[in-house]
Motif scaffolding. Structure first.
Motif, PDB file in Angstrom:
ATOM      1  N   GLY A 126      28.459  35.579  32.996  1.00 17.81           N
ATOM      2  CA  GLY A 126      28.042  36.971  33.054  1.00 17.81           C
ATOM      3  C   GLY A 126      27.555  37.435  31.704  1.00 17.81           C
ATOM      4  N   LYS A 127      28.131  38.574  31.248  1.00 20.39           N
ATOM      5  CA  LYS A 127      27.720  39.114  29.957  1.00 20.39           C
ATOM      6  C   LYS A 127      28.288  38.257  28.838  1.00 20.39           C
ATOM      7  N   PRO A 128      27.675  38.312  27.665  1.00 17.89           N
ATOM      8  CA  PRO A 128      28.268  37.577  26.551  1.00 17.89           C
ATOM      9  C   PRO A 128      29.629  38.180  26.209  1.00 17.89           C
ATOM     10  N   PRO A 129      30.645  37.361  25.942  1.00 17.96           N
ATOM     11  CA  PRO A 129      31.989  37.874  25.728  1.00 17.96           C
ATOM     12  C   PRO A 129      32.087  38.648  24.423  1.00 17.96           C
ATOM     13  N   THR A 130      32.815  39.731  24.447  1.00 13.20           N
ATOM     14  CA  THR A 130      33.124  40.426  23.196  1.00 13.20           C
ATOM     15  C   THR A 130      34.324  39.728  22.577  1.00 13.20           C
ATOM     16  N   ALA A 149      37.450  37.127  24.373  1.00 16.12           N
ATOM     17  CA  ALA A 149      36.868  35.787  24.232  1.00 16.12           C
ATOM     18  C   ALA A 149      37.770  34.734  24.853  1.00 16.12           C
ATOM     19  N   THR A 150      39.057  34.829  24.586  1.00 17.85           N
ATOM     20  CA  THR A 150      39.979  33.825  25.128  1.00 17.85           C
ATOM     21  C   THR A 150      39.909  33.829  26.641  1.00 17.85           C
ATOM     22  N   GLU A 151      39.973  35.072  27.171  1.00 14.89           N
ATOM     23  CA  GLU A 151      39.952  35.197  28.617  1.00 14.89           C
ATOM     24  C   GLU A 151      38.673  34.590  29.191  1.00 14.89           C
ATOM     25  N   ALA A 152      37.542  34.933  28.545  1.00  9.17           N
ATOM     26  CA  ALA A 152      36.254  34.435  29.028  1.00  9.17           C
ATOM     27  C   ALA A 152      36.213  32.918  28.946  1.00  9.17           C
ATOM     28  N   TYR A 153      36.762  32.392  27.844  1.00  8.66           N
ATOM     29  CA  TYR A 153      36.756  30.938  27.684  1.00  8.66           C
ATOM     30  C   TYR A 153      37.553  30.287  28.803  1.00  8.66           C
ATOM     31  N   LEU A 154      38.747  30.855  29.063  1.00  6.60           N
ATOM     32  CA  LEU A 154      39.593  30.267  30.102  1.00  6.60           C
ATOM     33  C   LEU A 154      38.920  30.364  31.463  1.00  6.60           C
ATOM     34  N   ALA A 155      38.275  31.525  31.705  1.00  4.76           N
ATOM     35  CA  ALA A 155      37.596  31.697  32.989  1.00  4.76           C
ATOM     36  C   ALA A 155      36.482  30.679  33.140  1.00  4.76           C
ATOM     37  N   MET A 156      35.754  30.486  32.030  1.00  6.55           N
ATOM     38  CA  MET A 156      34.654  29.518  32.079  1.00  6.55           C
ATOM     39  C   MET A 156      35.206  28.128  32.359  1.00  6.55           C
ATOM     40  N   ASN A 157      36.330  27.846  31.696  1.00  6.79           N
ATOM     41  CA  ASN A 157      36.957  26.547  31.881  1.00  6.79           C
ATOM     42  C   ASN A 157      37.363  26.330  33.331  1.00  6.79           C
ATOM     43  N   ARG A 158      37.954  27.393  33.898  1.00  2.00           N
ATOM     44  CA  ARG A 158      38.382  27.291  35.293  1.00  2.00           C
ATOM     45  C   ARG A 158      37.185  27.038  36.199  1.00  2.00           C
ATOM     46  N   ARG A 159      36.113  27.797  35.929  1.00  2.00           N
ATOM     47  CA  ARG A 159      34.931  27.661  36.760  1.00  2.00           C
ATOM     48  C   ARG A 159      34.374  26.243  36.655  1.00  2.00           C
ATOM     49  N   LYS A 160      34.330  25.759  35.419  1.00  2.00           N
ATOM     50  CA  LYS A 160      33.835  24.405  35.189  1.00  2.00           C
ATOM     51  C   LYS A 160      34.644  23.385  35.961  1.00  2.00           C
ATOM     52  N   ARG A 161      35.976  23.578  35.871  1.00  2.00           N
ATOM     53  CA  ARG A 161      36.854  22.636  36.583  1.00  2.00           C
ATOM     54  C   ARG A 161      36.607  22.699  38.059  1.00  2.00           C
TER      55      ARG A 161
END
Lengths: 292, 447
Positions: free
Chosen positions: A11-15, A19-31
């Motif tokens: 989505g939007k670039p993380p503020t 950032a941690t949350e966005a990173y984890l979410a991205m990780n989950r999505r990737k997985r």
């Protein structure tokens, strides 16, 4: 590096604070994407093997137990007749030479076709830049037609012998090498060409003096690799169609029991040749690329 | 100020001259050697004798079959029975009374109008053909021999023997032998490609068919017209679309299963054969020799051995590809693994990761693009190989193609298979290119 590119569509670039949350979410999505892909792959493989086993004449498990029957039968018969082997080596040597000749001539002719087409299809050096897509499609078409199709049709028209195989392999080689050649050509330095243009060189002179010396080592390396492949292809074409050692192998196999010593002699000749050619080509390719 | 000149006999100049001479030698010698070799091959392959062996009549049959079909009008001379069949096949035989309008039967007399004034007539006495600009060719069986009555001299396009007379014209061919008389009429197109003669949809135009599909009364009360049409096409006995599509699918399946299977087998073996993962060098050495052996034995021989054990079929082909490529992948994977950047592995190690975690997080991400690109490249090249392997093991489109070619008559089927194979390869090419771009970042076009 190896990330699945789909995972980037975030989505939007993380503020900073999320950032941690966005990173984890991205990780989950990737997985999740990775898991879905893996699952799809496993399902495809499993059902694929099932279908192919169903449509096969023999099943997998009984086949595995019989896997060594044929080689052991062949080898034991050849072993009892091992005294014949040297004689067969000499007898089949001419066909081996024919197989290698087919590969060599078709590689040479194919490389010439490829060189010509690739120069016409490379951006920056093409004679007629507007025609580049045309020459690319020609190469694609040459590559797409399997050798066996051309070879079998030509056997019907030209009769037997090595020429249909040569033409078939040369066509395919022209397409396959042409693609690789043009990739090398596009990375060539254009300065020598500019220099040659400034003294009024023709297109042929520019290619011969400005481009060929630059690309020659890589082209040679690809050509050697192709020669390796073509030796195998020429043996297979002999087996399916006519000419060379593949044909002898087919005849010996069709005869079956009683000629297994011939089969082994041909196997050995083919194996040794392929290993030697592999070694020579590996050696020279390493040398050429290092020398570059 | 003096200009510094290098005299022609200074060592540097001498060296330059020598190097130029050597280069000139090479640039003449290499093409010379190639030319010599090609000359040798020219005679070793008996190219001059090729002209004598070449069968241009075969080439003409082949080319005309590629875009046209022929209809046989045959009379059995003993029973007098007339058969009109497309390509002379039982599956393409017209039922009596439904003959095409260029064939007319009136009692004993059969008239075949080949167009442009070429007319063939069979009757109780024999048969005759009218060739415009030449005259009447009349053939009668007399006392067990054929008697030809035609304007003299007999041209080359009429072949005559005691037992057989053959006439080849632009409009069609005409053969008279003691047992039967045949006329072949050539027409453009692949006949019966969609519907065979016994189908209720045969001979209807596109719009008529579309109309029937949308609004027509049901031909078969049990199913809609569209479904019926689809099944008629799918089960076409002449072109066997169902079998052909299965064969194409089998070929792609062989390539897919073989390539992916080989990659799965080769990945752990690649780790074991890479010097930075396998400290035991004897095992490493042994594995490398195994890879070399598998590659050296060659796909052809693996295919033969496997087809003995598993019988003909797609699984045999897939296994043959699997074994051959496992050797290649084992070699290239281990090379890729040896060329990785150790820094990433160090970084993962510094967090206390064990060997498996280091491999998963430090190594796999580095090599995946290389391996994937290689696997996809082999997938597309194996689609082509699977055609050839299918011809050897007896599965897929390769088998259909070799069968069609060895019968040497159904060249329109050969053309059909060739088109399908080329399409299949091109689709697989672009699919693998697309996947490569999609899955691998920074892969600028790849192979």
């Amino acid at each position: 590096m190896a990330d699945i590119a789909m995972a980037q569509t975030g989505g939007k670039p993380p503020t900073l604070h999320n950032a941690t949350e966005a990173y984890l979410a991205m990780n989950r999505r990737k997985r999740m994407y990775g898991g879905i892909l893996l699952l799809m792959f496993i399902v495809l493989m499993a059902s694929g093997w099932r279908i192919s086993e169903e449509r096969n004449a023999g099943d997998f498990l009984p086949g595995v137990s019989q896997l060594l029957d044929f080689p052991s039968e062949v080898l034991s018969e050849a072993w009892t007749n091992r005294a014949n082997l040297p004689g067969y080596f000499i007898e089949f040597f001419p066909s081996l030479i024919e197989t290698i000749n087919i590969a060599a001539v078709s590689t040479l002719v194919g490389a010439l076709i490829a060189a010509f087409l690739s120069l016409l299809a490379s951006r920056g050096i093409a004679r007629w830049p507007r025609m580049i897509p045309v020459f690319r499609r020609i190469m694609d078409a040459l590559r797409a037609i399997p050798e066996i199709v051309i070879a079998l049709v030509l056997i019907y028209v030209l009769g037997g012998g090595p020429v249909p195989a040569v033409i078939a392999i040369a066509f395919h080689t022209g397409g396959a090498l042409g693609k690789l050649f043009s990739e090398v050509g596009e990375n060539a330095d254009l300065k020598p060409i500019e220099g040659l243009s400034s003294v009024g060189a023709t297109w042929g002179q520019k290619m011969w003096l400005g481009v060929i010396p630059q690309v020659a080592p890589n082209w040679l390396s690809y050509t050697l690799l192709r020669f390796e492949i073509n030796v195998r292809a020429s043996a297979i074409l002999g087996f399916v169609g006519e000419g060379g050692i593949g044909h002898d192998l087919k005849l010996a196999m069709q005869w079956g029991q009683g000629r297994y010593d011939q089969v082994v002699a041909i196997f050995l000749l083919l194996f040794i040749t392929i290993v030697i050619i592999d070694r020579i080509s590996d050696h020279y390719r390493a040398k050429i690329v290092k020398g570059n | 100020m003096t200009t510094a000149t290098i005299s022609a006999d200074s060592p540097l100049a001498q060296q330059m001259f020598r190097s130029f001479r050597a280069r000139r030698m090479v640039s003449f010698a290499v093409p010379g050697v190639i030319l010599l070799y090609l000359t040798y091959a020219f005679f070793a392959f008996d190219v001059p004798g090729l002209a004598a062996r070449a069968r241009m009549d075969n080439a003409i049959i082949l080319l005309s079959d590629f875009w046209s079909h022929k209809t046989h009008v045959t009379r059995d001379n003993r029973s007098g029975k007339i058969t009109v069949a497309i390509e002379g096949e039982g599956k393409g035989t017209y039922a009596p009374g439904t003959y095409p309008d260029w064939v007319s039967i009136d009692g004993d007399v059969t008239t075949v109008d080949l167009g442009d004034g070429y007319i063939v007539t069979y009757d109780a006495l024999g048969a005759r053909m009218i060739v415009p600009g030449y005259g009447l060719i009349d053939i009668k069986p007399v006392g067990g021999k054929l008697v030809l009555d035609a304007p003299q001299p007999i041209p080359a396009w009429i072949s005559v023997s005691d037992n057989k007379v053959g006439v080849t014209t632009d409009a069609g061919r005409f053969n008279y032998s003691r047992s039967k008389v045949e006329t072949f009429k050539y027409e453009a197109g692949w006949e019966l490609f969609f519907f065979t003669l016994d189908s209720p949809f045969h001979g209807k135009g596109f719009f008529e068919l579309a109309g029937m599909a949308i609004a027509g009364d049901r031909v078969d009360p049990a199913q809609s017209n569209l479904a019926y049409m689809a099944s008629e096409v799918w089960n076409n006995k002449m072109w066997r679309h169902r079998d052909v599509m299965w064969a194409i699918f089998e070929t792609i399946l062989m390539a897919f299963l073989g390539t992916m299977g080989a990659a799965i087998v080769a990945l752990p073996l690649g780790f074991m054969a890479a010097s930075n993962f396998m400290p035991l060098s004897p095992l490493r050495f042994a594995l490398r020799r195994v890879f070399d052996f598998i590659r050296g034995v060659d796909g052809l021989i693996w295919t033969i051995i496997l087809s003995r054990a598993f019988g003909p079929g797609p699984m045999t082909g897939a296994l043959a590809i699997l074994i051959t490529d496992a050797g290649t992948f084992g070699k290239t994977f281990s090379e890729a693994l040896e060329n990785i950047d150790e820094k990433q592995v160090e970084g993962v190690r510094s967090t206390g990761a064990n060997a498996l975690q280091r491999a998963r997080l430090g190594v796999i991400p580095q090599v995946t693009p290389i391996l994937l690109s290689q696997i996809l490249y082999y997938l597309e090249s194996n689609t082509r190989s699977a055609t050839v392997i299918g011809a050897i093991v007896g599965g897929g489109i390769g088998l259909l193609l070799t069968q069609a070619i060895t019968t040497q008559k159904d060249w329109e089927e050969v053309a059909y298979y060739m088109v399908l194979i080329v399409l299949m390869v091109m689709i697989m090419d672009s699919l693998s290119g697309w996947l490569r771009r999609r899955l691998i970042k920074g892969d600028g076009g790849g192979h």
